[in-house]
Design a protein around this motif. Structure first.
Motif, PDB file in Angstrom:
ATOM      1  N   UNK A  26       4.706  19.298  24.085  1.00  0.00           N
ATOM      2  CA  UNK A  26       5.603  18.946  22.429  1.00  0.00           C
ATOM      3  C   UNK A  26       5.059  19.499  21.763  1.00  0.00           C
ATOM      4  N   UNK A  27       4.111  19.869  22.095  1.00  0.00           N
ATOM      5  CA  UNK A  27       3.046  20.264  20.450  1.00  0.00           C
ATOM      6  C   UNK A  27       1.769  21.260  20.600  1.00  0.00           C
ATOM      7  N   UNK A  28       0.838  21.720  19.735  1.00  0.00           N
ATOM      8  CA  UNK A  28       0.016  21.878  19.604  1.00  0.00           C
ATOM      9  C   UNK A  28      -1.306  20.832  19.297  1.00  0.00           C
ATOM     10  N   UNK A  29      -2.629  20.423  19.474  1.00  0.00           N
ATOM     11  CA  UNK A  29      -3.256  19.797  18.672  1.00  0.00           C
ATOM     12  C   UNK A  29      -4.897  20.600  18.455  1.00  0.00           C
ATOM     13  N   UNK A  30      -4.499  21.372  17.379  1.00  0.00           N
ATOM     14  CA  UNK A  30      -5.504  22.212  16.595  1.00  0.00           C
ATOM     15  C   UNK A  30      -7.088  21.730  15.960  1.00  0.00           C
ATOM     16  N   UNK A  47     -20.275  19.921  10.470  1.00  0.00           N
ATOM     17  CA  UNK A  47     -21.125  19.139  11.303  1.00  0.00           C
ATOM     18  C   UNK A  47     -20.314  17.048  10.930  1.00  0.00           C
ATOM     19  N   UNK A  48     -18.963  17.104  10.427  1.00  0.00           N
ATOM     20  CA  UNK A  48     -18.986  16.227  10.581  1.00  0.00           C
ATOM     21  C   UNK A  48     -18.472  15.906  11.589  1.00  0.00           C
ATOM     22  N   UNK A  49     -18.236  14.020  11.166  1.00  0.00           N
ATOM     23  CA  UNK A  49     -17.601  13.442  12.612  1.00  0.00           C
ATOM     24  C   UNK A  49     -16.213  13.140  12.233  1.00  0.00           C
ATOM     25  N   UNK A  50     -15.705  13.408  10.891  1.00  0.00           N
ATOM     26  CA  UNK A  50     -14.615  12.692  10.651  1.00  0.00           C
ATOM     27  C   UNK A  50     -13.378  13.727  11.665  1.00  0.00           C
ATOM     28  N   UNK A  51     -12.436  12.698  11.650  1.00  0.00           N
ATOM     29  CA  UNK A  51     -11.145  13.609  12.725  1.00  0.00           C
ATOM     30  C   UNK A  51     -10.551  14.858  11.812  1.00  0.00           C
ATOM     31  N   UNK A  52     -10.329  15.931  11.388  1.00  0.00           N
ATOM     32  CA  UNK A  52      -9.904  16.967  11.159  1.00  0.00           C
ATOM     33  C   UNK A  52      -8.494  17.165  12.530  1.00  0.00           C
ATOM     34  N   UNK A  53      -7.202  16.884  12.275  1.00  0.00           N
ATOM     35  CA  UNK A  53      -6.624  17.597  13.548  1.00  0.00           C
ATOM     36  C   UNK A  53      -5.663  18.260  12.863  1.00  0.00           C
ATOM     37  N   UNK A  54      -4.787  19.454  12.780  1.00  0.00           N
ATOM     38  CA  UNK A  54      -3.415  20.057  12.367  1.00  0.00           C
ATOM     39  C   UNK A  54      -2.414  19.198  13.734  1.00  0.00           C
ATOM     40  N   UNK A  55      -1.813  18.882  14.045  1.00  0.00           N
ATOM     41  CA  UNK A  55      -0.889  18.564  14.751  1.00  0.00           C
ATOM     42  C   UNK A  55       0.333  19.534  14.444  1.00  0.00           C
ATOM     43  N   UNK A  56       0.659  20.789  15.388  1.00  0.00           N
ATOM     44  CA  UNK A  56       1.779  21.441  15.369  1.00  0.00           C
ATOM     45  C   UNK A  56       3.523  20.887  16.832  1.00  0.00           C
ATOM     46  N   UNK A  57       4.088  20.605  16.284  1.00  0.00           N
ATOM     47  CA  UNK A  57       5.179  19.804  17.122  1.00  0.00           C
ATOM     48  C   UNK A  57       6.154  20.658  17.915  1.00  0.00           C
ATOM     49  N   UNK A  58       6.342  20.816  19.135  1.00  0.00           N
ATOM     50  CA  UNK A  58       7.265  21.873  18.594  1.00  0.00           C
ATOM     51  C   UNK A  58       8.680  22.486  18.561  1.00  0.00           C
ATOM     52  N   UNK A  59       8.735  21.346  18.180  1.00  0.00           N
ATOM     53  CA  UNK A  59       9.555  21.433  16.448  1.00  0.00           C
ATOM     54  C   UNK A  59       9.651  20.120  15.850  1.00  0.00           C
ATOM     55  N   UNK A  60       9.333  20.231  14.513  1.00  0.00           N
ATOM     56  CA  UNK A  60       9.417  19.758  13.444  1.00  0.00           C
ATOM     57  C   UNK A  60       8.365  20.520  12.970  1.00  0.00           C
ATOM     58  N   UNK A  61       7.070  19.408  11.737  1.00  0.00           N
ATOM     59  CA  UNK A  61       7.193  19.873  10.696  1.00  0.00           C
ATOM     60  C   UNK A  61       5.176  19.878  11.089  1.00  0.00           C
ATOM     61  N   UNK A  62       4.031  20.786  10.887  1.00  0.00           N
ATOM     62  CA  UNK A  62       2.934  21.071  11.361  1.00  0.00           C
ATOM     63  C   UNK A  62       2.621  19.914  10.320  1.00  0.00           C
ATOM     64  N   UNK A  63       1.281  19.533  10.719  1.00  0.00           N
ATOM     65  CA  UNK A  63       1.254  17.837   9.794  1.00  0.00           C
ATOM     66  C   UNK A  63      -0.528  18.422  10.297  1.00  0.00           C
ATOM     67  N   UNK A  64      -1.449  17.726   9.457  1.00  0.00           N
ATOM     68  CA  UNK A  64      -2.473  18.171   9.677  1.00  0.00           C
ATOM     69  C   UNK A  64      -3.205  16.665   9.408  1.00  0.00           C
TER      70      UNK A  64
END
Length: 370
Positions: A26-30, A47-64
């Motif tokens: 359903x997508x990539x989690x980058x 060094x940050x423990x705060x989450x940053x993640x790019x969600x690349x759906x198979x169909x839809x808008x990439x969202x970070x």
């Protein structure tokens, strides 16, 4: 050197989405690391423990999903026009907005570099979702390099070559492996590397350990010395190995060296588009086996290289994936005689429609050093 544009990153994101969908995801989690740099031109503070993640759906808008205090940095990248940003603030549950970007029962390929704490939290929020390692699920995602990437790899290779050309003029005898390794690291940086990943200096019996870490052993007259070094320059890796000898080698040492050189050449000549990766390993191994040293070649013949110095594809028995034009990888056969000495010769090559092209071009003859 050409800089990637917003359109280049948008195309990478589209290609990633297509690859995910074609593989049934359903997508990539980058996550932060080479994948995020590749797809989004962004490397947040490591060094940050705060989450940053790019969600690349198979169909839809990439969202970070990005911490609000880092929003401006993420939004200033060349890839930003192709990405939507969702902020989160300290004191809130960051996994709520992250999970909201995913299907509750979705199947996702996630970066190998993702922190376990983030993956485990997402699994808790979405118990019916499935997550798989990108390197296993989509190993070829970054394997085929564009012309700009090959140019950067070639430049990194040339810098490593220049380092070798200088290191063979320094004195080896009477100095420690650590001292020579420090010279290698300094020269790599002088020739443009921003990061030095390894400086293997295996002298005498230490050369029989392919991943020997340079130590306090003093290099002696009569030693064979394996030099394996590389790092990152302009975002892309270098990795080369040459074997030198302190003074004149024995007949046996020359025989072993020449066997490895012939094996390396045989593997180079075996590179063709459409040929299975394992055939490159087989070509080198056959030469070494026929010379009577088969049991002393104890590793695969090569690995992919790009934004990291080790990545798919791997030139190893059992890898039936066909070579494609644009794949970049090492060819590095070796012979390791325990307690005595080792020999390895390594070049990075790129597969083209007409065969392989070397990205390392220093002499593959046995260098005599002082």
């Amino acid at each position: 050197m050409k800089q990637n544009t917003a359109e280049d990153y948008a195309e990478r994101l589209k290609r990633g989405a297509r690859s995910a969908a074609a593989a049934g995801f359903d997508g990539l989690l980058i996550a932060p690391g080479p994948d995020l740099a590749y797809f989004a031109d962004y490397l947040p503070i490591a060094t940050t423990e705060r989450i940053t993640m790019l969600v690349v759906p198979g169909d839809g808008e990439p969202t970070m999903i990005v911490p609000i205090l880092e929003h401006d940095s993420a939004a200033a990248t060349r890839a930003a026009p192709a990405v939507r940003f969702v902020d989160w603030s300290d004191g809130t549950d960051e996994y709520v907005p992250t999970a909201a970007l995913l299907k509750p029962d979705g199947r996702y390929a996630i970066s190998d570099a993702a922190w376990a704490m983030h993956l485990l939290a997402l699994q808790q929020k979405l118990p019916d979702a499935r997550f798989e390692s990108i390197s296993h699920a989509l190993p070829m995602l970054r394997a085929v390099k564009g012309a700009d990437e090959v140019e950067r790899l070639a430049a990194a290779g040339a810098a490593a070559d220049a380092t070798f050309e200088q290191i063979v003029s320094v004195r080896f005898e009477g100095r420690t492996e650590n001292e020579v390794a420090a010279d290698l690291a300094r020269l790599l940086r002088e020739h443009g590397h921003s990061q030095v990943d390894f400086t293997v200096v295996g002298s005498g019996p230490n050369g029989a350990n392919p991943h020997h870490e340079a130590g306090d052993r003093t290099i002696e007259h009569g030693d064979m010395v394996v030099l394996d070094f590389g790092g990152i320059m302009d975002g892309y890796g270098s990795d080369t190995t040459r074997t030198v000898h302190v003074g004149e080698p024995t007949d046996e040492e020359r025989t072993v060296f020449e066997t490895v050189k012939r094996a390396q050449q045989a593997a180079f000549e075996a590179v063709e588009v459409g040929v299975a990766c394992q055939e490159i390993d087989r070509a080198a191994r056959a030469v070494i086996r026929d010379a009577g040293y088969g049991e002393y070649f104890i590793h695969r013949v090569g690995h992919g290289i790009g934004m990291t110095t080790h990545e798919p594809p791997y030139m190893v028995e059992g890898e039936e994936r066909p070579i494609e034009a644009g794949m970049c990888f090492s060819i590095e056969p070796g012979i390791y005689l325990p307690g005595r000495f080792g020999v390895r010769i390594e070049d990075i090559v790129v597969a083209t429609e007409t065969g392989a092209r070397r990205l390392n071009n220093t002499s593959r003859e046995l260098h005599i050093v002082q």
